[in-house]
Design an enzyme around this catalytic site. Sequence first.
Site, mmCIF file in Angstrom:
data_model
loop_
_atom_site.group_PDB
_atom_site.id
_atom_site.type_symbol
_atom_site.label_atom_id
_atom_site.label_comp_id
_atom_site.label_asym_id
_atom_site.label_seq_id
_atom_site.Cartn_x
_atom_site.Cartn_y
_atom_site.Cartn_z
ATOM 1 C CG ASP A 1 -0.274 -0.034 2.534
ATOM 2 O OD1 ASP A 1 0.932 0.279 2.612
ATOM 3 O OD2 ASP A 1 -0.942 -0.354 3.526
ATOM 4 C CE LYS A 2 0.192 8.544 -0.479
ATOM 5 N NZ LYS A 2 -0.775 9.589 -0.725
#
Length: 151
Positions: free
Chosen positions: A17-18
């Site tokens: 994810d980010k």
Amino acid sequence: MSQWFMHPIRVRYQETDKMAVVYHTNYINWFEIGRTEWIRQAGVSFRDIEEKGLMLPVVHLEASYLKPAKYDDWITVCTRVTEFSKVRLRFEYKVLLGDVTSEGRVTGEAPEAPLLTSGSSLHGWINSDWKVVGIDKKAPELYELLKKLAE
């Protein structure tokens, strides 16, 4: 309880994810990979099971997240059966950091390695009409094979 079956996986970029760590739902996918490979090592595939008119849906799932995996890490999904009956099957999982399969893929104890995630899933045997069935009656040879592996 059955022995642990271990399956190594390298974390792909798409699984992060980010925050640059593995997104939590990917661990559930890895549990499924562990389950699939546990059954495959018995010489049976889920396709074989479905061709017998059986399905094994998840009816309960638990996961505890302890440490994150990151892009390009090797992880090992350890899977074993902790409950086996004619109508249900429970798997336990440990996701460990690193590829710990150098000594083989089946072991009595999970290897010593950092534990990232642990969990379990409960499954019920059903037929194509979504009715609960006893695997011992519907597929006795499969029942005996899985029973042996689960012990």
